[in-house]
Design a protein around this motif. Structure first.
Motif, PDB file in Angstrom:
ATOM      1  N   LYS A  30       0.837  -1.508   0.019  1.00 34.79           N
ATOM      2  CA  LYS A  30       0.088   0.048   0.209  1.00 34.79           C
ATOM      3  C   LYS A  30       0.741   1.383   0.047  1.00 34.79           C
ATOM      4  CE  LYS A  30      -3.849   2.032   2.434  1.00 34.79           C
ATOM      5  NZ  LYS A  30      -4.148   3.273   1.751  1.00 34.79           N
ATOM      6  N   MET A  31       0.705   2.230  -1.044  1.00 41.27           N
ATOM      7  CA  MET A  31       1.329   3.464  -0.931  1.00 41.27           C
ATOM      8  C   MET A  31       0.905   4.414   0.334  1.00 41.27           C
ATOM      9  SD  MET A  31       1.282   3.950  -5.056  1.00 41.27           S
ATOM     10  CE  MET A  31       2.123   5.291  -4.921  1.00 41.27           C
ATOM     11  N   ASP A  32       1.811   4.884   0.940  1.00 39.66           N
ATOM     12  CA  ASP A  32       1.556   5.907   1.935  1.00 39.66           C
ATOM     13  C   ASP A  32       1.395   7.419   1.349  1.00 39.66           C
ATOM     14  OD1 ASP A  32       3.943   6.967   1.620  1.00 39.66           O
ATOM     15  OD2 ASP A  32       4.552   5.760   3.556  1.00 39.66           O
ATOM     16  N   ASP A  33       1.009   8.359   1.991  1.00 39.68           N
ATOM     17  CA  ASP A  33       0.792   9.612   1.613  1.00 39.68           C
ATOM     18  C   ASP A  33       2.063   9.971   0.748  1.00 39.68           C
ATOM     19  OD1 ASP A  33      -1.827   9.568   2.327  1.00 39.68           O
ATOM     20  OD2 ASP A  33      -1.384  10.872   4.198  1.00 39.68           O
ATOM     21  N   GLY A  34       3.120   9.679   1.517  1.00 41.44           N
ATOM     22  CA  GLY A  34       4.628  10.121   0.829  1.00 41.44           C
ATOM     23  C   GLY A  34       4.670   9.496  -0.468  1.00 41.44           C
ATOM     24  N   ASP A  35       4.477   8.321  -0.631  1.00 42.46           N
ATOM     25  CA  ASP A  35       4.431   7.709  -1.807  1.00 42.46           C
ATOM     26  C   ASP A  35       3.791   8.269  -3.016  1.00 42.46           C
ATOM     27  OD1 ASP A  35       6.303   5.667  -0.888  1.00 42.46           O
ATOM     28  OD2 ASP A  35       4.675   4.254  -0.268  1.00 42.46           O
ATOM     29  N   VAL A  36       2.443   8.456  -2.772  1.00 40.62           N
ATOM     30  CA  VAL A  36       1.582   9.249  -3.624  1.00 40.62           C
ATOM     31  C   VAL A  36       2.097  10.464  -4.026  1.00 40.62           C
ATOM     32  CG1 VAL A  36      -0.619  10.110  -3.931  1.00 40.62           C
ATOM     33  CG2 VAL A  36      -0.534   7.915  -2.960  1.00 40.62           C
ATOM     34  N   ALA A  37       2.616  11.206  -2.932  1.00 37.36           N
ATOM     35  CA  ALA A  37       3.033  12.970  -3.239  1.00 37.36           C
ATOM     36  C   ALA A  37       4.069  12.715  -4.089  1.00 37.36           C
ATOM     37  CB  ALA A  37       3.301  13.478  -1.926  1.00 37.36           C
ATOM     38  N   ARG A  38       5.116  11.775  -3.977  1.00 37.60           N
ATOM     39  CA  ARG A  38       6.389  11.468  -4.722  1.00 37.60           C
ATOM     40  C   ARG A  38       6.083  11.056  -6.103  1.00 37.60           C
ATOM     41  NH1 ARG A  38      10.882  13.082  -6.285  1.00 37.60           N
ATOM     42  NH2 ARG A  38      12.713  11.471  -6.459  1.00 37.60           N
ATOM     43  N   ALA A  39       4.952  10.148  -6.359  1.00 40.68           N
ATOM     44  CA  ALA A  39       4.654   9.881  -7.704  1.00 40.68           C
ATOM     45  C   ALA A  39       4.031  11.051  -8.512  1.00 40.68           C
ATOM     46  CB  ALA A  39       3.616   8.769  -7.553  1.00 40.68           C
ATOM     47  N   LYS A  40       3.485  11.657  -7.758  1.00 37.57           N
ATOM     48  CA  LYS A  40       2.644  12.935  -8.749  1.00 37.57           C
ATOM     49  C   LYS A  40       3.888  13.850  -9.010  1.00 37.57           C
ATOM     50  CE  LYS A  40      -1.935  12.566  -6.467  1.00 37.57           C
ATOM     51  NZ  LYS A  40      -3.042  13.158  -5.696  1.00 37.57           N
ATOM     52  N   GLN A  41       4.702  13.984  -8.017  1.00 35.57           N
ATOM     53  CA  GLN A  41       6.036  14.886  -8.475  1.00 35.57           C
ATOM     54  C   GLN A  41       6.779  14.283  -9.744  1.00 35.57           C
ATOM     55  OE1 GLN A  41       8.533  14.757  -4.800  1.00 35.57           O
ATOM     56  NE2 GLN A  41       7.565  16.910  -4.136  1.00 35.57           N
ATOM     57  N   MET A  42       6.910  13.091  -9.579  1.00 33.97           N
ATOM     58  CA  MET A  42       7.333  12.343 -10.725  1.00 33.97           C
ATOM     59  C   MET A  42       6.917  12.550 -12.092  1.00 33.97           C
ATOM     60  SD  MET A  42       8.633   8.802  -8.723  1.00 33.97           S
ATOM     61  CE  MET A  42       9.171   7.902 -10.394  1.00 33.97           C
ATOM     62  N   LEU A  43       5.466  12.707 -12.079  1.00 39.24           N
ATOM     63  CA  LEU A  43       4.719  13.114 -13.145  1.00 39.24           C
ATOM     64  C   LEU A  43       5.476  14.082 -14.156  1.00 39.24           C
ATOM     65  CD1 LEU A  43       1.315  12.121 -12.248  1.00 39.24           C
ATOM     66  CD2 LEU A  43       2.443  10.846 -13.977  1.00 39.24           C
ATOM     67  N   ALA A  44       5.815  15.211 -13.397  1.00 37.74           N
ATOM     68  CA  ALA A  44       6.336  16.359 -13.840  1.00 37.74           C
ATOM     69  C   ALA A  44       7.863  16.241 -14.332  1.00 37.74           C
ATOM     70  CB  ALA A  44       6.143  17.536 -12.931  1.00 37.74           C
TER      71      ALA A  44
END
Length: 96
Positions: A30-44
């Motif tokens: 399960k991705m935690d909030d930090g994982d999700v935030a990091r993944a969203k950053q990676m999109l850019a």
């Protein structure tokens, strides 16, 4: 710049391999909030602007889970080296 490897390919377990290799959800992490935030950053990031990378990262965020190669070890100790990796490379099933 001298450390760049523009022809590198990601051959590891992707979010879409969960269906292809029928991975049970109990091997998902399960991705935690930090994982999700990091993944969203990676999109850019410029090196993740390719269609394949965008699709992969968006799928991770949407599903809320990630997978590691160890998830395939349930198929046997040699599955990764004798079946998974040879198939991925033969079919050129990687992220560029």
């Amino acid at each position: 710049m001298r450390m760049a490897v523009p022809s590198a390919r990601f051959v590891g377990l992707s979010s879409f391999d969960k269906a292809k290799y029928q991975l049970p959800m109990n091997v998902a992490i399960k991705m935690d909030d930090g994982d999700v935030a990091r993944a969203k950053q990676m999109l850019a990031y410029p090196w993740f602007t390719g269609k394949q990378w965008q699709r992969e990262i968006q799928e991770m965020v949407a599903s809320g889970v990630k997978f590691e190669l160890e998830a395939l070890s349930r198929r046997g100790i040699s599955f990764i080296t004798e079946e998974y990796l040879p198939k991925k490379t033969k079919e050129k099933d990687w992220l560029e």
